[in-house]
Design an enzyme around this catalytic site. Sequence first.
Site, PDB file in Angstrom:
ATOM      1  N   ILE A  24      48.418   1.171  82.171  1.00  0.00           N
ATOM      2  CA  ILE A  24      49.120   0.243  83.085  1.00  0.00           C
ATOM      3  C   ILE A  24      48.286  -1.003  83.374  1.00  0.00           C
ATOM      4  CG2 ILE A  24      48.293   1.270  85.263  1.00  0.00           C
ATOM      5  CD1 ILE A  24      51.224   0.840  86.317  1.00  0.00           C
ATOM      6  N   THR A  25      46.961  -0.918  83.231  1.00  0.00           N
ATOM      7  CA  THR A  25      46.127  -2.101  83.483  1.00  0.00           C
ATOM      8  C   THR A  25      46.105  -3.056  82.294  1.00  0.00           C
ATOM      9  OG1 THR A  25      44.200  -0.844  82.750  1.00  0.00           O
ATOM     10  CG2 THR A  25      44.589  -0.949  85.129  1.00  0.00           C
ATOM     11  N   ALA A  49      48.149   3.546  76.510  1.00  0.00           N
ATOM     12  CA  ALA A  49      46.686   3.477  76.536  1.00  0.00           C
ATOM     13  C   ALA A  49      46.140   3.601  75.124  1.00  0.00           C
ATOM     14  CB  ALA A  49      46.125   4.590  77.412  1.00  0.00           C
ATOM     15  N   SER A  87      52.079   0.893  65.819  1.00  0.00           N
ATOM     16  CA  SER A  87      51.703  -0.508  65.571  1.00  0.00           C
ATOM     17  C   SER A  87      51.999  -0.962  64.151  1.00  0.00           C
ATOM     18  CB  SER A  87      50.200  -0.655  65.829  1.00  0.00           C
ATOM     19  OG  SER A  87      49.713  -1.855  65.278  1.00  0.00           O
ATOM     20  N   GLU A 133      50.088  -2.702  62.581  1.00  0.00           N
ATOM     21  CA  GLU A 133      48.799  -2.623  61.882  1.00  0.00           C
ATOM     22  C   GLU A 133      48.800  -1.428  60.912  1.00  0.00           C
ATOM     23  OE1 GLU A 133      46.357  -4.889  62.118  1.00  0.00           O
ATOM     24  OE2 GLU A 133      44.659  -3.825  61.227  1.00  0.00           O
ATOM     25  N   TYR A 193      41.274   1.252  63.339  1.00  0.00           N
ATOM     26  CA  TYR A 193      42.361   1.201  64.327  1.00  0.00           C
ATOM     27  C   TYR A 193      43.691   1.579  63.669  1.00  0.00           C
ATOM     28  CZ  TYR A 193      45.993  -0.811  67.321  1.00  0.00           C
ATOM     29  OH  TYR A 193      47.127  -0.988  68.077  1.00  0.00           O
ATOM     30  N   HIS A 222      52.542  -8.781  69.900  1.00  0.00           N
ATOM     31  CA  HIS A 222      53.230  -9.431  71.016  1.00  0.00           C
ATOM     32  C   HIS A 222      52.204  -9.879  72.037  1.00  0.00           C
ATOM     33  CE1 HIS A 222      53.392  -5.048  71.318  1.00  0.00           C
ATOM     34  NE2 HIS A 222      53.134  -5.208  72.606  1.00  0.00           N
ATOM     35  N   GLY A 243      44.629 -10.134  76.341  1.00  0.00           N
ATOM     36  CA  GLY A 243      43.172 -10.168  76.416  1.00  0.00           C
ATOM     37  C   GLY A 243      42.624 -11.405  75.714  1.00  0.00           C
ATOM     38  N   GLU A 259      41.048  -7.224  55.693  1.00  0.00           N
ATOM     39  CA  GLU A 259      42.016  -8.006  56.471  1.00  0.00           C
ATOM     40  C   GLU A 259      43.449  -7.523  56.220  1.00  0.00           C
ATOM     41  OE1 GLU A 259      43.086  -9.579  58.957  1.00  0.00           O
ATOM     42  OE2 GLU A 259      42.290 -11.622  58.767  1.00  0.00           O
TER      43      GLU A 259
HETATM   44  P1  NAP Z   1      45.569  -3.566  76.111  1.00  0.00           P
HETATM   45  O1  NAP Z   1      45.899  -4.786  76.902  1.00  0.00           O
HETATM   46  O2  NAP Z   1      44.281  -3.509  75.365  1.00  0.00           O
HETATM   47  O3  NAP Z   1      45.621  -2.322  77.124  1.00  0.00           O
HETATM   48  C1  NAP Z   1      45.124  -1.062  76.759  1.00  0.00           C
HETATM   49  C2  NAP Z   1      45.208  -0.131  77.953  1.00  0.00           C
HETATM   50  O4  NAP Z   1      44.736   1.168  77.561  1.00  0.00           O
HETATM   51  C3  NAP Z   1      44.364  -0.566  79.154  1.00  0.00           C
HETATM   52  O5  NAP Z   1      45.088  -0.319  80.330  1.00  0.00           O
HETATM   53  C4  NAP Z   1      43.165   0.379  79.072  1.00  0.00           C
HETATM   54  O6  NAP Z   1      42.552   0.618  80.306  1.00  0.00           O
HETATM   55  C5  NAP Z   1      43.852   1.649  78.595  1.00  0.00           C
HETATM   56  N1  NAP Z   1      42.935   2.639  78.037  1.00  0.00           N
HETATM   57  C6  NAP Z   1      42.088   2.479  77.009  1.00  0.00           C
HETATM   58  N2  NAP Z   1      41.433   3.620  76.772  1.00  0.00           N
HETATM   59  C7  NAP Z   1      41.868   4.531  77.676  1.00  0.00           C
HETATM   60  C8  NAP Z   1      41.565   5.890  77.950  1.00  0.00           C
HETATM   61  N3  NAP Z   1      40.650   6.563  77.243  1.00  0.00           N
HETATM   62  N4  NAP Z   1      42.207   6.522  78.955  1.00  0.00           N
HETATM   63  C9  NAP Z   1      43.128   5.862  79.696  1.00  0.00           C
HETATM   64  N5  NAP Z   1      43.449   4.562  79.482  1.00  0.00           N
HETATM   65  C10 NAP Z   1      42.823   3.901  78.493  1.00  0.00           C
HETATM   66  O7  NAP Z   1      46.719  -3.248  75.049  1.00  0.00           O
HETATM   67  P2  NAP Z   1      48.241  -3.776  74.984  1.00  0.00           P
HETATM   68  O8  NAP Z   1      48.270  -5.052  74.197  1.00  0.00           O
HETATM   69  O9  NAP Z   1      48.855  -3.700  76.324  1.00  0.00           O
HETATM   70  O10 NAP Z   1      48.887  -2.676  74.035  1.00  0.00           O
HETATM   71  C11 NAP Z   1      49.459  -1.479  74.565  1.00  0.00           C
HETATM   72  C12 NAP Z   1      49.575  -0.442  73.466  1.00  0.00           C
HETATM   73  O11 NAP Z   1      50.390  -0.936  72.418  1.00  0.00           O
HETATM   74  C13 NAP Z   1      48.251  -0.053  72.807  1.00  0.00           C
HETATM   75  O12 NAP Z   1      48.350   1.315  72.455  1.00  0.00           O
HETATM   76  C14 NAP Z   1      48.201  -0.893  71.555  1.00  0.00           C
HETATM   77  O13 NAP Z   1      47.394  -0.291  70.567  1.00  0.00           O
HETATM   78  C15 NAP Z   1      49.673  -0.900  71.177  1.00  0.00           C
HETATM   79  N6  NAP Z   1      50.159  -2.071  70.424  1.00  0.00           N
HETATM   80  C16 NAP Z   1      49.933  -3.326  70.910  1.00  0.00           C
HETATM   81  C17 NAP Z   1      50.455  -4.403  70.217  1.00  0.00           C
HETATM   82  C18 NAP Z   1      50.258  -5.811  70.718  1.00  0.00           C
HETATM   83  O14 NAP Z   1      50.476  -6.742  69.924  1.00  0.00           O
HETATM   84  N7  NAP Z   1      49.906  -6.014  71.975  1.00  0.00           N
HETATM   85  C19 NAP Z   1      51.200  -4.199  69.038  1.00  0.00           C
HETATM   86  C20 NAP Z   1      51.402  -2.900  68.597  1.00  0.00           C
HETATM   87  C21 NAP Z   1      50.901  -1.828  69.306  1.00  0.00           C
HETATM   88  P3  NAP Z   1      41.328  -0.275  80.859  1.00  0.00           P
HETATM   89  O15 NAP Z   1      41.981  -1.412  81.604  1.00  0.00           O
HETATM   90  O16 NAP Z   1      40.585   0.665  81.720  1.00  0.00           O
HETATM   91  O17 NAP Z   1      40.529  -0.751  79.675  1.00  0.00           O
HETATM   92  N1  GDD Z   2      40.849 -11.821  67.284  1.00  0.00           N
HETATM   93  C1  GDD Z   2      40.682 -12.852  66.424  1.00  0.00           C
HETATM   94  N2  GDD Z   2      39.727 -13.778  66.670  1.00  0.00           N
HETATM   95  N3  GDD Z   2      41.482 -12.911  65.335  1.00  0.00           N
HETATM   96  C2  GDD Z   2      41.323 -13.956  64.496  1.00  0.00           C
HETATM   97  C3  GDD Z   2      40.375 -14.955  64.710  1.00  0.00           C
HETATM   98  C4  GDD Z   2      39.522 -14.862  65.844  1.00  0.00           C
HETATM   99  O1  GDD Z   2      38.651 -15.688  66.088  1.00  0.00           O
HETATM  100  N4  GDD Z   2      40.483 -15.866  63.693  1.00  0.00           N
HETATM  101  C5  GDD Z   2      41.449 -15.448  62.892  1.00  0.00           C
HETATM  102  N5  GDD Z   2      41.970 -14.284  63.356  1.00  0.00           N
HETATM  103  C6  GDD Z   2      43.017 -13.492  62.709  1.00  0.00           C
HETATM  104  C7  GDD Z   2      42.606 -12.022  62.472  1.00  0.00           C
HETATM  105  O2  GDD Z   2      41.758 -11.924  61.307  1.00  0.00           O
HETATM  106  C8  GDD Z   2      43.973 -11.389  62.272  1.00  0.00           C
HETATM  107  O3  GDD Z   2      44.390 -11.525  60.932  1.00  0.00           O
HETATM  108  C9  GDD Z   2      44.896 -12.233  63.177  1.00  0.00           C
HETATM  109  O4  GDD Z   2      44.146 -13.405  63.540  1.00  0.00           O
HETATM  110  C10 GDD Z   2      45.368 -11.530  64.449  1.00  0.00           C
HETATM  111  O5  GDD Z   2      44.249 -10.991  65.113  1.00  0.00           O
HETATM  112  P1  GDD Z   2      44.369 -10.355  66.600  1.00  0.00           P
HETATM  113  O6  GDD Z   2      44.988 -11.319  67.513  1.00  0.00           O
HETATM  114  O7  GDD Z   2      43.004  -9.840  66.943  1.00  0.00           O
HETATM  115  O8  GDD Z   2      45.427  -9.181  66.424  1.00  0.00           O
HETATM  116  P2  GDD Z   2      45.599  -8.023  65.332  1.00  0.00           P
HETATM  117  O9  GDD Z   2      46.762  -8.395  64.472  1.00  0.00           O
HETATM  118  O10 GDD Z   2      44.321  -7.698  64.664  1.00  0.00           O
HETATM  119  O11 GDD Z   2      45.964  -6.766  66.231  1.00  0.00           O
HETATM  120  C11 GDD Z   2      46.928  -6.861  67.298  1.00  0.00           C
HETATM  121  O12 GDD Z   2      48.218  -6.588  66.806  1.00  0.00           O
HETATM  122  C12 GDD Z   2      48.407  -5.249  66.348  1.00  0.00           C
HETATM  123  C13 GDD Z   2      49.849  -5.157  65.834  1.00  0.00           C
HETATM  124  O13 GDD Z   2      49.921  -5.604  64.517  1.00  0.00           O
HETATM  125  C14 GDD Z   2      46.498  -5.904  68.403  1.00  0.00           C
HETATM  126  O14 GDD Z   2      47.285  -6.135  69.531  1.00  0.00           O
HETATM  127  C15 GDD Z   2      46.680  -4.464  67.986  1.00  0.00           C
HETATM  128  O15 GDD Z   2      46.435  -3.600  69.088  1.00  0.00           O
HETATM  129  C16 GDD Z   2      48.139  -4.302  67.503  1.00  0.00           C
HETATM  130  O16 GDD Z   2      48.370  -2.964  67.110  1.00  0.00           O
END
Ligand code: NAP
Ligand code: GDD
Length: 330
Positions: free
Chosen positions: A10-11, A80, A124, A126, A148, A178, A184, A280
Amino acid sequence: MSKRAIISGITGQDGSYLAELLLDKGYEVTGIIRRASAPNLWRIEHLIGKVALRPADLLDQLSLMRVIDDVRPTEFYNLAAMSFVPASWDQPMLTGEFNSQGVTRVLEAIRQVDLKVRLYQASSSEMFGKVREVPQTELTPFYPRSPYGVSKVFGHYITVNYRESYGLFACSGILFNHESPRRGLEFVTRKVTDGVARIKLGLADSLSLGNLDACRDWGFAGDYVRAMWMMLQQDQPDDYVVATGIAHSVRDLVDAAFARVGLDWQKYVRVDPAFLRPAEVDHLIGDPAKARTVLGWHANVDFKRLIEMMVDADLERVASAPPARIGNPA
Ligand code: NAP
Ligand code: GDD
């Protein structure tokens, strides 16, 4: 009787948007938080008092069972995870503990306490990694390219397995990237929009990035949490791709973000090999046809609007933050 939901994560970005959505729908919301040495509630400060917060950890089986037993939720959203891809090469074992065995612990906790709890698992795009077809659908084979991605494939299939083995109502959302102003700072969209704001306001003079050619299908987190909820309202549990169906390169992202403040990105962006990855994922683009047809889901916010929203929010935040709170993005 109002519905009760537990949100792990949730955080995080998604957890905060999902909590808002569920509260709007009249749910009682309980969020799982893990102990930290300093408070980490900035994304949900506005929800304190509206959601219940309970300590538990994906590493601790009993803590998960206890919270489910106490709350007796109708729905459990397992968001999480260790979610930053580069960190998974630094800590591959811990990544597996969170993203693979952590999912198994949640599934076991539900199985032991109450098999009727509906589960959403955060899978994901990924997992598609070195993609086997374009665009990617629910039937596209996985080829993960990071610890991952590998950990999420386990989490995905163990969820499918508990559905098929025990009849659990468990859904995996295969969500493409998204983003939002709550993303972050280490993820590329937010790193760019924060960097643009700092350059525009005279606090930085350059931005170092890695691979500018990588392409992602970027959507808005607020739209994507709606799809999570929709999955758990269906008659049958199933898995869904959630995406916009349109991909952009990191170069397009940079161009759009700098254009928002009237600057030419080529004068500020440097490529630093330190940000390249050992392997990559070059190009992700999802086909959301099933989510559209079965769930009635569609994305409301397009790429341009998303980047503008993020740049505007970072401009406002950086302009008003005391220097100590601005911080350096990774
Ligand atoms: P996020 O901002 O990194 O949030 C991750 C959350 O997981 C935080 O609340 C973190 O808590 C919690 N967490 C990590 N380890 C934990 C543990 N051991 N026990 C309990 N809580 C824990 O990620 P998000 O972008 O919201 O993504 C949510 C989920 O969707 C993740 O599973 C991610 O892999 C997946 N996902 C994200 C995307 C995307 O593009 N955003 C796409 C596909 C899938 P703390 O605050 O304490 O660190
Ligand atoms: N983070 C980061 N920082 N990425 C960079 C940078 C940089 O300086 N420069 C280029 N990139 C490129 C990465 O190499 C990658 O190909 C792309 O930008 C996206 O990187 P991220 O934003 O870190 O996201 P991600 O695609 O690796 O992973 C996110 O999306 C996944 C879903 O496809 C995360 O949210 C994962 O948790 C999620 O599952």
